[in-house]
Design a protein around this motif. Structure first.
Motif, PDB file in Angstrom:
ATOM      1  N   LEU A  49      17.093  -6.641 -30.793  1.00  0.00           N
ATOM      2  CA  LEU A  49      15.876  -7.333 -31.234  1.00  0.00           C
ATOM      3  C   LEU A  49      14.773  -6.311 -31.449  1.00  0.00           C
ATOM      4  O   LEU A  49      14.680  -5.316 -30.740  1.00  0.00           O
ATOM      5  N   ARG A  54       7.039  -0.577 -31.918  1.00  0.00           N
ATOM      6  CA  ARG A  54       6.052   0.334 -31.300  1.00  0.00           C
ATOM      7  C   ARG A  54       6.551   0.909 -29.976  1.00  0.00           C
ATOM      8  O   ARG A  54       5.802   1.626 -29.298  1.00  0.00           O
ATOM      9  N   SER A  55       7.764   0.594 -29.567  1.00  0.00           N
ATOM     10  CA  SER A  55       8.311   1.260 -28.382  1.00  0.00           C
ATOM     11  C   SER A  55       8.639   2.698 -28.771  1.00  0.00           C
ATOM     12  O   SER A  55       9.192   2.941 -29.846  1.00  0.00           O
ATOM     13  N   THR A 118       3.924  -6.864 -31.726  1.00  0.00           N
ATOM     14  CA  THR A 118       4.074  -8.329 -31.733  1.00  0.00           C
ATOM     15  C   THR A 118       3.996  -8.837 -30.295  1.00  0.00           C
ATOM     16  O   THR A 118       4.289  -8.090 -29.345  1.00  0.00           O
ATOM     17  N   TYR A 418       9.310   2.900 -17.345  1.00  0.00           N
ATOM     18  CA  TYR A 418       8.926   1.825 -18.261  1.00  0.00           C
ATOM     19  C   TYR A 418       9.754   1.930 -19.548  1.00  0.00           C
ATOM     20  O   TYR A 418       9.563   2.881 -20.325  1.00  0.00           O
TER      21      TYR A 418
END
Ligand code: FAD
Length: 471
Positions: A49, A54-55, A118, A418
Motif C-alpha cells: 500500500l 513520503r516515507s 495522505t 520508526y
C-alpha cells in the motif's frame, strides 16, 4: 484468475535510495480497490500500500508484487464544523485537511513536517508532530476507521469496536488491511498564528534539558542540532495565538497561510534546491550550519515573533524538491527514540560515532515525545533525534557499521525506531524494541486477518517477515 496489471513503473522511497519496478494500480473508488485486492488474492500477488510516498525508506515499496496507490481516494465524506469531526477517505492529504478546516477555526491536531502525506499513510505510521509531548500522535486524534481486509471483509474499528485491531492497525504500517475511511478530530484554534520563540542551546545535553523545562508551557517544540559541529543548536517553542492582529478571522484564511513563492521576495523557490545541491558538501554544510547558528542567536536575542501555522509546521515545504539536492546517491534518515534519562548520552554518543566514521549527518532534529496505546508505536516517554545522512556508494560499509553501532546504543537504552524513517533495521531489531506481548499480538492479528500475507512491503519483508518463522 488471469490478471492484466499495468506495465511496471519505477517508484522510489522519499530518500531515493530504495526503488521498486512494479505495476502500480490506483483505484478511485473503494469498490475498485476491493476488486484489485480480490484479483491480487486470487492470483497470489502481494500488495504494497502507498499513500503519497513520503516515507523515507522502503515502507511504501513492494518489489515482489504490485503497489496500490491510494491517492485518488481523496474525498472528504462529511465534516461537522461544530465539533471538528471529519470522515475522510485515506488519500485526503494533510494539506486538504488544513485548507478545509482552518476557515472554520480547525487545524489538524497532529501534523508531520510536511503537508503532502495522505491521512491513510499518516495513520498507518502513527505519525507525530512537534506537539507529540503534549497531544500524542495522529492515532490519538483518530476516533475510528473502516479497514478493508485481505478477505474483502470491512471491519469498523474504534476504541470500543474491534479495539484490538484499532490499536494494531494504527502504526501497523499497512500490514493488516487498507484504511478506506477514517474519522478524525481536528483541533479548534482561535487564530491561524503561533507565537514562536527561538532559543539557542550550547550542546545536545543543553537541548534535552531545555525541551524538558519548556514542555509544560509550550504547544509545540522542535530543536535543530548542528551535527557537523559540537552539537550546538536552536530550539523553537511555539504557542497558539488567541487574538488576531488584523481583522477578526483574517489569519484563518489560506491567503495568510500560503508559503511565499519567492525567497526574500526575490529568488523563485524552484531555484533553491540547485543552490542547496551546490552547498551539499561537508564544508558547504559547515558554512550553512554556522550561518544558521549565528542568525539563530540573533533571532533569539530579538525574542518571540508571530508565525503562521503553515509556516511553522511545514518548514521543509518552503523548498520544493529539496530532496533533489541529495542526488545522485539520495539520503538516509535515521531517527531513534530514547527514554528521557538516557537521551542526552545516547545522542551525544551518536554524534561522536558519526564523527569517528567520518560520515556526519547534515541535518539533526530533536523532539520530545510521550508514550501511546498503539501496539508497534515508536513513541517513548523521551526524545527523538532524526539525522539525515547523504548516501555515497563508496562508504556503504562504513554507513552500515555506523547504523549498527547506533542501533545497539539505542536498544541498550530501551529505545525504539520508526518504520516511516527506517532503511536499515532487520527483524532482530524490531523484535528487541517492540514489547514481546505487543509483537505476539500483532503477529497473531496478521495471521488472522491476512493469513496469505497479501499485504507486504520491502520494509515488512526485511523487518517483520522473518519473525513469522521464529515466533
Ligand atoms: C519532509 C518530511 C517530513 C516529515 N516529518 C515527519 C514528522 O515530523 N513526523 C512523522 O511522524 N513523520 C514525518 N515524516 C514521515 C511521513 O509523515 C510518514 O512517512 C507518513 O507515513 C507519510 O504518509 P504517506 O501518505 O506519504 O504514506 P506512504 O509513505 O506512502 O506510506 C506509509 C505507510 O502507510 C501504508 N499505507 C498508506 N496508505 C494506507 C492506507 N490507506 N491503509 C493502510 N496502510 C496504508 C503504506 O503501506 C506504508 O507502510 C516526514 C516525511 C517527510 C518527507
Amino acid at each position: 484468475m488471469a490478471t492484466n496489471w499495468p506495465a511496471p513503473t519505477t517508484v522510489t522511497g522519499y530518500g531515493f535510495a530504495q526503488k521498486a519496478h512494479v505495476p502500480v494500480v490506483a483505484p478511485d473508488t473503494v469498490d475498485a480497490l476491493a476488486h484489485t485486492i480480490e484479483q491480487a488474492r486470487q492470483s497470489g500477488t502481494s500488495i504494497g500500500l502507498r499513500g503519497a510516498g513520503r516515507s523515507y525508506g522502503d515502507a511504501a515499496l513492494n518489489s515482489r508484487g504490485i503497489i496500490v496507490d491510494l491517492r485518488r481516494l481523496n474525498r472528504i465524506r462529511s465534516a461537522d464544523w461544530s465539533t471538528g469531526v471529519l470522515r475522510v477517505e485515506p488519500g485526503v492529504t494533510i494539506e486538504q485537511l488544513w485548507r478545509e478546516g482552518l476557515v472554520h477555526g480547525f487545524w489538524p491536531a497532529v501534523v508531520p513536517g510536511t503537508m503532502f502525506p495522505t491521512i491513510g499513510g499518516c495513520v498507518a505510521m502513527n505519525v507525530h508532530g512537534k506537539n507529540n509531548f503534549k497531544v500524542g500522535t495522529v492515532g490519538d486524534a483518530t476516533e475510528s476507521f473502516e479497514l478493508l481486509c485481505a478477505s474483502g471483509e470491512r471491519l469498523n474499528c474504534s476504541r470500543t469496536q474491534n479495539a484490538d485491531v484499532f490499536r494494531a492497525a494504527i502504526g501497523g504500517f499497512g500490514m493488516l488491511g487498507v484504511f478506506t475511511e477514517l474519522t478524525l478530530k481536528l483541533k479548534r484554534v482561535a487564530t491561524g498564528d503561533l507565537m514562536v520563540t527561538p532559543l539557542a542551546t550550547a550542546n545536545i545535553a543543553d537541548m534535552v534539558s531545555l525541551l524538558a523545562k519548556r514542555a509544560a508551557d509550550s504547544d509545540y517544540m522542535v530543536g535543530w542540532v548542528d551535527m557537523l559541529g559540537s552539537g550546538a543548536g536552536l530550539v523553537h517553542v511555539a504557542n497558539y495565538c488567541t487574538t488576531e492582529t488584523g481583522a477578526p478571522g483574517s489569519s484563518l484564511h489560506a491567503a495568510h497561510q500560503d508559503l511565499p513563492s519567492r525567497l526574500f521576495g526575490l529568488v523563485p523557490k524552484r531555484w533553491m534546491w540547485p543552490g542547496l545541491w551546490c552547498a551539499l558538501t561537508k564544508p558547504g554544510m559547515r558554512a550553512v550550519n554556522s550561518m544558521k547558528l549565528w542568525s539563530g542567536a540573533r533571532h533569539a536575542r530579538a525574542g518571540s515573533q508571530r508565525q503562521s501555522l503553515v509556516g511553522f509546521s511545514f518548514l521543509l515545504d518552503y523548498v520544493p524538491h529539496w530532496r533533489n539536492a541529495y542526488l545522485p546517491g539520495g539520503f538516509l534518515q535515521y531517527q531513534s527514540f530514547v527514554p528521557r534519562a538516557a537521551a542526552a548520552s545516547v545522542f551525544e554518543e551518536q554524534r561522536l560515532m558519526a564523527k569517528r566514521e567520518g560520515i556526519q549527518p547534515y541535518l539533526g532534529v530533536m523532539k520530545l515525545h510521550r508514550p501511546d496505546e498503539f501496539l508497534l508505536t515508536h513513541a517513548v516517554d523521551g526524545y527523538s533525534l532524526a539525522l539525515d545522512f547523504p548516501i555515497a556508494a563508496r562508504r556503504t560499509q562504513r554507513m552500515q557499521r555506523l547504523t549498527t553501532r547506533m542501533n545497539d546504543c539505542v536498544l541498550g537504552a530501551g529505545g525504539r525506531f520508526y518504520p516511516a524513517k527506517d532503511s536499515v533495521m532487520d527483524a532482530s531489531v524490531l523484535a528487541r524494541y517492540v514489547p514481546p506481548q505487543n509483537l505476539q499480538q500483532f503477529l497473531s492479528l496478521k495471521q488472522r486477518l491476512d493469513p496469505q500475507r497479501l499485504f507486504c512491503t520491502d520494509f515488512s519483508q526485511r523487518a517483520l517477515e522473518p519473525l513469522f518463522r521464529t515466533h
